[in-house]
Scaffold this active site. Structure first.
Site, short mmCIF file in Angstrom:
data_model
loop_
_atom_site.label_atom_id
_atom_site.label_comp_id
_atom_site.label_asym_id
_atom_site.label_seq_id
_atom_site.Cartn_x
_atom_site.Cartn_y
_atom_site.Cartn_z
N ASP A 54 1.12 -7.20 2.97
CA ASP A 54 1.72 -6.07 3.67
C ASP A 54 0.68 -5.37 4.53
O ASP A 54 -0.34 -4.88 4.04
CB ASP A 54 2.29 -5.07 2.65
CG ASP A 54 2.79 -3.79 3.31
OD1 ASP A 54 3.92 -3.82 3.84
OD2 ASP A 54 2.06 -2.79 3.31
N TYR A 59 -2.56 0.79 10.54
CA TYR A 59 -3.66 0.74 9.59
C TYR A 59 -4.97 0.54 10.32
O TYR A 59 -5.19 -0.47 10.97
CB TYR A 59 -3.46 -0.39 8.57
CG TYR A 59 -2.25 -0.24 7.68
CD1 TYR A 59 -1.56 0.98 7.60
CD2 TYR A 59 -1.79 -1.29 6.91
CE1 TYR A 59 -0.45 1.13 6.79
CE2 TYR A 59 -0.68 -1.15 6.07
CZ TYR A 59 -0.01 0.06 6.03
OH TYR A 59 1.09 0.21 5.22
N HIS A 131 8.19 1.17 10.91
CA HIS A 131 7.38 1.87 9.92
C HIS A 131 8.00 3.21 9.50
O HIS A 131 8.01 3.55 8.31
CB HIS A 131 5.97 2.09 10.47
CG HIS A 131 4.93 2.26 9.41
ND1 HIS A 131 3.62 1.90 9.60
CD2 HIS A 131 5.00 2.75 8.15
CE1 HIS A 131 2.93 2.15 8.50
NE2 HIS A 131 3.74 2.68 7.61
N ARG A 132 8.45 3.97 10.47
CA ARG A 132 9.13 5.25 10.18
C ARG A 132 10.21 5.47 11.22
O ARG A 132 10.07 5.04 12.37
CB ARG A 132 8.14 6.42 10.17
CG ARG A 132 7.22 6.41 8.95
CD ARG A 132 6.40 7.68 8.82
NE ARG A 132 5.55 7.63 7.63
CZ ARG A 132 5.91 8.03 6.41
NH1 ARG A 132 7.12 8.52 6.22
NH2 ARG A 132 5.06 7.94 5.40
N GLN A 183 11.24 -0.12 2.47
CA GLN A 183 9.91 0.16 1.88
C GLN A 183 9.74 1.67 1.68
O GLN A 183 9.20 2.36 2.52
CB GLN A 183 8.81 -0.40 2.79
CG GLN A 183 7.42 -0.33 2.19
CD GLN A 183 6.42 -1.20 2.93
OE1 GLN A 183 6.75 -2.29 3.40
NE2 GLN A 183 5.20 -0.74 3.06
N LEU A 215 1.17 3.49 -7.66
CA LEU A 215 0.36 4.15 -8.70
C LEU A 215 0.22 5.65 -8.44
O LEU A 215 -0.69 6.31 -8.93
CB LEU A 215 -1.04 3.50 -8.78
CG LEU A 215 -1.05 2.01 -9.12
CD1 LEU A 215 -2.47 1.48 -9.15
CD2 LEU A 215 -0.35 1.74 -10.46
#
Length: 302
Positions: A54, A59, A131-132, A183, A215
């Site tokens: 991913d 990024y 992505h958004r 996602q 997490l």
């Protein structure tokens, strides 16, 4: 005991016809210029049974690097070892434009897909996601760009990231191909998708669910507030029984949901990537699974 089923090590990527691993390796923190190290991390993922990678064009800036830097580094690693690319399922994202911030116009999506392919050094990606959501673009315009990219062979399948239930349902009305993935952020400390219908919709539409920040942004590994400590204690009880880490237990907790959630492992360390695969060893009872949920909510269930 009423044991829930073990998660399958492989599963379909929604309706794409592509099969993927039960966990994914995320490249949000992939940075620097050590191509050899990235090749080793890719092999560590494959050795752990993880072939879903991913990444995203955005990024880079979070690591004080340029837009596209993470994709470019991954592309250099793939070029360094011929044959590696064919072993991987690459998922990338676009639609965030620095300073804009969101742009899903047909022209921008088309240019973003082309730029990602160039950085990755590949003719196609198995999954491309917005992505958004860009609330200023009509879904018909998005469909135009995505359908064209799919027909051109640039993307094998299409998904979304951080979209609401209604945004997904509306966009699907205009697309000729299925939305194969969603996602959202999901963890034992981020329960919204469990409660707001996102996971129900994913089951109904047969979408794969890729969980980012599974997490809790590090709060599960290093709990500091009462809620996180309570969740950690419940996870530790199961982790101890199965001889796995708390983080593996956390991955397995979200994987136990019938939406067959795929956690995105964000670590850039080979041993932590390998450790994540221990999640496939854990079997939850309903009572223990709900005990984590109660700890996360901080109140009894109705």
């Amino acid at each position: 005991m009423d044991l829930l089923p073990l998660p399958a090590a492989r599963r379909p990527l929604g309706k794409s016809g592509i099969e993927v691993s039960a966990l994914a390796w995320g490249n949000w923190r992939l940075c620097g210029d050590d191509v050899g190290a990235v090749v080793k991390l890719l092999h560590a993922a494959l050795d752990a049974g993880i072939d879903l990678i991913d990444t995203a064009d955005i990024y880079g800036p979070d690591n004080q690097e340029a837009f596209g830097a993470s994709e470019a580094l991954l592309g250099r690693a793939l070029a360094a070892e011929p044959g590696l690319r064919e072993k991987l399922v690459i998922a990338t994202k676009g639609g965030i434009s620095m300073g804009v911030p969101y742009d899903s116009s047909a022209a921008y999506l088309t240019s973003a897909i082309d730029a990602s392919l160039a950085r990755l050094g590949t003719d196609t990606v198995e999954l491309w996601q917005i992505h958004r959501p860009d609330i200023l673009t009509h879904p018909s315009e998005i469909a135009k760009a995505i359908d064209a990219a799919h027909k051109a062979g640039k993307i094998r399948s299409f998904g979304v990231s951080n979209f609401t239930v209604s945004q997904i349902a509306t966009l699907q009305q205009f697309l000729s191909l299925p939305i194969v993935s969603t996602q959202p952020e999901i963890s034992p400390l981020k329960l919204a998708p469990i409660e707001n219908g996102e996971l129900d919709q994913a089951i109904a539409m047969d979408m794969a669910v890729l969980a980012w920040s599974p997490l809790g942004g590090g709060r599960i590994a290093n709990p500091s507030d009462e809620r996180a400590l309570a969740v950690a204690a419940e996870l530790d009880a199961v982790a101890e029984e199965y001889g796995v880490s708390r983080t593996a237990a956390a991955y397995s907790w979200i994987m136990a949901h019938p939406a067959r959630i795929i956690p995105i492992v964000g670590s850039q360390k080979a041993d932590r990537i390998a450790e994540a695969a221990d999640a496939l060893k854990v079997r939850w009872t309903r009572a223990r699974w709900y005990a984590v949920l109660v700890a996360a909510k901080g109140e009894p269930l109705p």
